[in-house]
Scaffold this motif. Structure first.
Motif, PDB file in Angstrom:
ATOM      1  N   LEU A 151       0.905  -1.051  -0.092  1.00 26.44           N
ATOM      2  CA  LEU A 151       0.063  -0.035  -0.117  1.00 26.44           C
ATOM      3  C   LEU A 151       1.048   1.090  -0.114  1.00 26.44           C
ATOM      4  N   LEU A 152       1.044   1.939  -1.166  1.00 31.49           N
ATOM      5  CA  LEU A 152       1.822   2.914  -1.206  1.00 31.49           C
ATOM      6  C   LEU A 152       1.062   4.187  -1.261  1.00 31.49           C
ATOM      7  N   ILE A 153       1.469   5.042  -0.263  1.00 31.70           N
ATOM      8  CA  ILE A 153       0.635   6.508  -0.186  1.00 31.70           C
ATOM      9  C   ILE A 153       1.876   7.494  -0.325  1.00 31.70           C
ATOM     10  N   ASN A 154       1.351   8.487  -1.016  1.00 26.67           N
ATOM     11  CA  ASN A 154       2.077   9.518  -1.347  1.00 26.67           C
ATOM     12  C   ASN A 154       2.616  10.145   0.086  1.00 26.67           C
ATOM     13  N   ARG A 155       3.896  10.728  -0.002  1.00 23.74           N
ATOM     14  CA  ARG A 155       4.390  11.412   1.058  1.00 23.74           C
ATOM     15  C   ARG A 155       5.416  12.411   0.641  1.00 23.74           C
ATOM     16  N   CYS A 156       5.263  13.550   1.137  1.00 27.57           N
ATOM     17  CA  CYS A 156       6.106  14.780   0.888  1.00 27.57           C
ATOM     18  C   CYS A 156       7.460  14.456   1.171  1.00 27.57           C
ATOM     19  N   GLN A 157       8.484  14.622   0.438  1.00 31.18           N
ATOM     20  CA  GLN A 157       9.903  14.548   0.864  1.00 31.18           C
ATOM     21  C   GLN A 157      10.539  15.898   1.559  1.00 31.18           C
ATOM     22  N   ASP A 158       9.722  16.857   1.493  1.00 34.84           N
ATOM     23  CA  ASP A 158       9.970  18.295   2.214  1.00 34.84           C
ATOM     24  C   ASP A 158       9.584  18.539   3.623  1.00 34.84           C
ATOM     25  N   CYS A 159       8.289  18.052   3.553  1.00 33.51           N
ATOM     26  CA  CYS A 159       7.421  18.278   5.018  1.00 33.51           C
ATOM     27  C   CYS A 159       7.272  16.790   5.699  1.00 33.51           C
ATOM     28  N   GLY A 160       7.135  16.061   5.011  1.00 31.30           N
ATOM     29  CA  GLY A 160       6.988  14.781   5.671  1.00 31.30           C
ATOM     30  C   GLY A 160       5.184  14.377   5.507  1.00 31.30           C
ATOM     31  N   HIS A 161       4.592  15.269   5.100  1.00 36.54           N
ATOM     32  CA  HIS A 161       2.986  14.908   5.144  1.00 36.54           C
ATOM     33  C   HIS A 161       2.723  14.062   4.158  1.00 36.54           C
ATOM     34  N   CYS A 169       2.414  21.905   1.651  1.00 35.43           N
ATOM     35  CA  CYS A 169       3.444  22.832   1.583  1.00 35.43           C
ATOM     36  C   CYS A 169       3.581  23.114   0.047  1.00 35.43           C
ATOM     37  N   TRP A 170       2.692  22.155  -0.855  1.00 38.88           N
ATOM     38  CA  TRP A 170       2.995  22.681  -2.219  1.00 38.88           C
ATOM     39  C   TRP A 170       4.259  22.229  -3.058  1.00 38.88           C
ATOM     40  N   SER A 171       5.085  21.444  -2.180  1.00 36.93           N
ATOM     41  CA  SER A 171       6.331  20.854  -2.634  1.00 36.93           C
ATOM     42  C   SER A 171       5.736  19.555  -3.931  1.00 36.93           C
ATOM     43  N   HIS A 172       6.763  19.783  -4.850  1.00 41.24           N
ATOM     44  CA  HIS A 172       6.460  18.646  -5.887  1.00 41.24           C
ATOM     45  C   HIS A 172       7.147  17.423  -5.473  1.00 41.24           C
ATOM     46  N   LYS A 173       7.895  17.658  -4.366  1.00 38.56           N
ATOM     47  CA  LYS A 173       8.938  16.237  -4.146  1.00 38.56           C
ATOM     48  C   LYS A 173       7.978  15.350  -3.279  1.00 38.56           C
ATOM     49  N   ILE A 174       7.323  14.566  -4.321  1.00 33.95           N
ATOM     50  CA  ILE A 174       6.251  13.511  -3.582  1.00 33.95           C
ATOM     51  C   ILE A 174       6.984  12.047  -4.070  1.00 33.95           C
ATOM     52  N   MET A 175       6.750  11.152  -2.836  1.00 31.66           N
ATOM     53  CA  MET A 175       7.260   9.851  -3.088  1.00 31.66           C
ATOM     54  C   MET A 175       5.998   9.026  -2.523  1.00 31.66           C
ATOM     55  N   PRO A 176       5.758   7.963  -3.390  1.00 31.11           N
ATOM     56  CA  PRO A 176       4.945   6.692  -2.989  1.00 31.11           C
ATOM     57  C   PRO A 176       5.631   6.110  -1.844  1.00 31.11           C
ATOM     58  N   THR A 177       5.149   5.817  -0.868  1.00 31.80           N
ATOM     59  CA  THR A 177       5.846   5.293   0.418  1.00 31.80           C
ATOM     60  C   THR A 177       4.975   4.187   0.812  1.00 31.80           C
ATOM     61  N   ASP A 178       5.599   3.324   1.435  1.00 34.40           N
ATOM     62  CA  ASP A 178       4.901   2.052   2.192  1.00 34.40           C
ATOM     63  C   ASP A 178       4.206   2.722   3.537  1.00 34.40           C
ATOM     64  N   VAL A 179       3.199   2.165   3.645  1.00 35.69           N
ATOM     65  CA  VAL A 179       2.637   2.359   4.902  1.00 35.69           C
ATOM     66  C   VAL A 179       2.335   1.024   5.686  1.00 35.69           C
ATOM     67  N   SER A 180       2.141   1.051   7.014  1.00 34.06           N
ATOM     68  CA  SER A 180       1.907  -0.234   7.627  1.00 34.06           C
ATOM     69  C   SER A 180       0.529  -0.991   7.559  1.00 34.06           C
ATOM     70  N   GLY A 181      -0.364  -0.252   6.947  1.00 38.05           N
ATOM     71  CA  GLY A 181      -1.695  -0.695   6.622  1.00 38.05           C
ATOM     72  C   GLY A 181      -2.446  -1.039   8.005  1.00 38.05           C
ATOM     73  N   LYS A 182      -1.791  -0.396   9.189  1.00 32.89           N
ATOM     74  CA  LYS A 182      -2.518  -0.606  10.583  1.00 32.89           C
ATOM     75  C   LYS A 182      -3.186   0.779  10.643  1.00 32.89           C
ATOM     76  N   GLY A 183      -4.619   0.695  11.436  1.00 32.05           N
ATOM     77  CA  GLY A 183      -5.226   1.792  11.889  1.00 32.05           C
ATOM     78  C   GLY A 183      -6.480   1.361  12.522  1.00 32.05           C
ATOM     79  N   HIS A 184      -7.484   2.510  12.351  1.00 30.94           N
ATOM     80  CA  HIS A 184      -8.722   1.950  13.169  1.00 30.94           C
ATOM     81  C   HIS A 184      -9.907   2.504  12.318  1.00 30.94           C
ATOM     82  N   VAL A 185     -11.085   2.040  12.454  1.00 27.31           N
ATOM     83  CA  VAL A 185     -12.100   2.458  11.672  1.00 27.31           C
ATOM     84  C   VAL A 185     -12.628   3.902  11.984  1.00 27.31           C
ATOM     85  N   TYR A 186     -12.685   4.595  11.051  1.00 29.49           N
ATOM     86  CA  TYR A 186     -12.997   5.933  11.146  1.00 29.49           C
ATOM     87  C   TYR A 186     -14.685   6.187  10.676  1.00 29.49           C
ATOM     88  N   LEU A 187     -14.866   5.253   9.626  1.00 30.63           N
ATOM     89  CA  LEU A 187     -16.346   5.225   8.808  1.00 30.63           C
ATOM     90  C   LEU A 187     -16.582   3.763   8.405  1.00 30.63           C
TER      91      LEU A 187
END
Ligand SMILES: [Zn+2]
Length: 154
Positions: free
Chosen positions: A39-49, A61-79
């Motif tokens: 599961l690759l989610i985009n992460r900003c390489q400048d601010c970490g968002h 931050c409007w940076s174009h330095k975006i990297m598809p980055t692995d997430v853990s896949g762990k979380g909780h039900v929001y909806l």
């Protein structure tokens, strides 16, 4: 047989294997990750968002330095919703309510991803319940799906 890298899947193969999805330049890397069950989610390489759905620039931050980055896949039900009808897909049975959740991922507050939930009885699923990512085959492609964990994860 050597596992293929998701980078080896060109655009035409991506479109052929995920014909039901609106593949764009912005989201192609996210969907290529499915073929490695990542599961690759985009992460900003400048601010970490982190942000999802994928965009070509950081919404913080409007940076174009975006990297598809692995997430853990762990979380909780929001909806959560229970589908009683929907698009046909292999393995989907709408004769019983089909659970779909939007989970808030543990990597960042308000970072959310939606997917089916495997094996969730209606009485066992609630807002705040912990989930982790698993993968199922849907058609010709691995597909992300959540499964329940013991409790709220964060
Ligand atoms: Zn940023």
């Amino acid at each position: 047989m050597t596992p293929r890298s998701y980078l080896m899947i060109d655009n035409s193969e991506l479109l052929r294997r995920l014909p039901q999805l609106p593949i764009t330049h912005e989201n192609a890397a996210h969907y290529r990750g499915y073929f490695e069950r990542r599961l690759l989610i985009n992460r900003c390489q400048d601010c970490g968002h982190w942000h999802h759905p994928p965009k070509l620039l950081c919404p913080k931050c409007w940076s174009h330095k975006i990297m598809p980055t692995d997430v853990s896949g762990k979380g909780h039900v929001y909806l959560m919703i229970w589908l009683h009808q929907g698009p046909a897909a292999p393995g989907l049975d709408y004769t019983l309510p089909h659970p779909v959740v939007t989970a808030e991922l543990m990597e960042q507050a308000h970072l959310r991803f939606s997917a089916s939930v495997l094996g969730a009885a209606p009485t066992k699923l609630y807002i705040g319940h912990g989930v982790r990512l698993n993968w199922i085959m849907r058609g010709d492609a691995p597909w992300p799906a959540f499964e329940l964990t013991g409790a709220k994860s964060n």
